[in-house]
Motif scaffolding. Sequence first.
Motif, short mmCIF file in Angstrom:
data_model
loop_
_atom_site.label_atom_id
_atom_site.label_comp_id
_atom_site.label_asym_id
_atom_site.label_seq_id
_atom_site.Cartn_x
_atom_site.Cartn_y
_atom_site.Cartn_z
N ASP A 134 4.79 -8.14 4.04
CA ASP A 134 5.67 -7.09 4.55
C ASP A 134 5.98 -7.37 6.01
O ASP A 134 5.58 -8.42 6.55
CB ASP A 134 5.04 -5.70 4.36
N ASP A 135 6.68 -6.45 6.66
CA ASP A 135 7.08 -6.68 8.05
C ASP A 135 5.90 -6.80 9.00
O ASP A 135 6.02 -7.39 10.08
CB ASP A 135 7.99 -5.53 8.53
N ASP A 136 4.75 -6.26 8.62
CA ASP A 136 3.57 -6.31 9.49
C ASP A 136 2.73 -7.56 9.27
O ASP A 136 1.75 -7.79 9.99
CB ASP A 136 2.69 -5.07 9.26
N THR A 137 3.08 -8.33 8.25
CA THR A 137 2.27 -9.52 7.94
C THR A 137 3.14 -10.76 7.76
O THR A 137 2.96 -11.52 6.81
CB THR A 137 1.44 -9.30 6.67
#
Length: 345
Positions: free
Chosen positions: A147-150
């Motif tokens: 996702d955007d955080d990973t």
Amino acid sequence: MVKIDNITLPDFPLLLAPMEDVSDPPFRVVCKDNGADLMYTEFISSDGLIRDAIKCRKKLDFFEFERPIGIQIFGGDEDSLAMAAKIVDVTNPDLLDINFGCPVKKVAGRGAGAGVLKDLDLMVRLTAACVKATNLPVTVKTRLGWDDDTKNIEEVAERLQDVGIKALAIHGRTRCQMYKGEADWTLIGKVKNNPRIHIPIIGNGDINSPQKAVEYKNRYGVDGIMIGRAAIGHPWIFREIRHYVETGELMAGPTLEERIAVSKKHLHESVKWKGPVQGINEMRGCYASYLKGLPDIKQFRARLVTLKTEEEVVEVLDEIEKYYKGIELAAAPIELIDYHQNCPL
């Protein structure tokens, strides 16, 4: 030229992406005819191969004229993936590719495909197990992150290179994006320009025109591009991109005669590969793309999807060619459909 271990490809190679229920031998035939430099099979479950599942085993088949070709496998268990790699080894493709990018829930949700992006240590172990199990060059196809955080693709690239992969294809989206929004190639460019990286980096995502292919080649410096959805119904995209790369000029789109010829060849190969019933039924969804842009084509398409023999379909295709002969075909942008919507997985 670009080298993937002992495989020599032309400068800026154009690769056909592995697509479930799309990249079968009949489809690969027409893509190869139109300039695909390296192709992949549909992805194959490691568990299915070990169980000797008929559908999985059949996906191992390819023809000599398709070379160079890679067989792609997926799985979330080291022993199973290694055993599958040994099975693939026996069929002697040119390379073995591991799928760490499929976003479909029934794959990613059970810790395979893009699901492995949640556990980088597992991804490294799975890759190392494959490298040790086969004599083939091992490559990987993946995404930017879960996702955007990973978005950890920069770390992924270094670690997978360190355990022995010979090339990396990166789709410019996260798993959570599926195919929504626009593919972001910024991190793909960073991976390519990392001085530690010495393997070929292949960019993937939203390439649907020669102009965009060359723009991204120049902007991000990738070694080649992988084309998936844009080739569905338009296998000519490979030759169109190659022509633009080499000359800087746009190539004319396929003629009516070429569209009909490809429709016939795809049909013939489909019937030969799958049998008359399945082969004809599965081709019914292809005619709309191959014949797109012809005025009032619905009348013919309505007939094509009801016919039951190859001979009947060919007769209608001949009729279409005769009916539209001399009509100038309007160029239309290539639509990037979400083929996963119809994917049984």
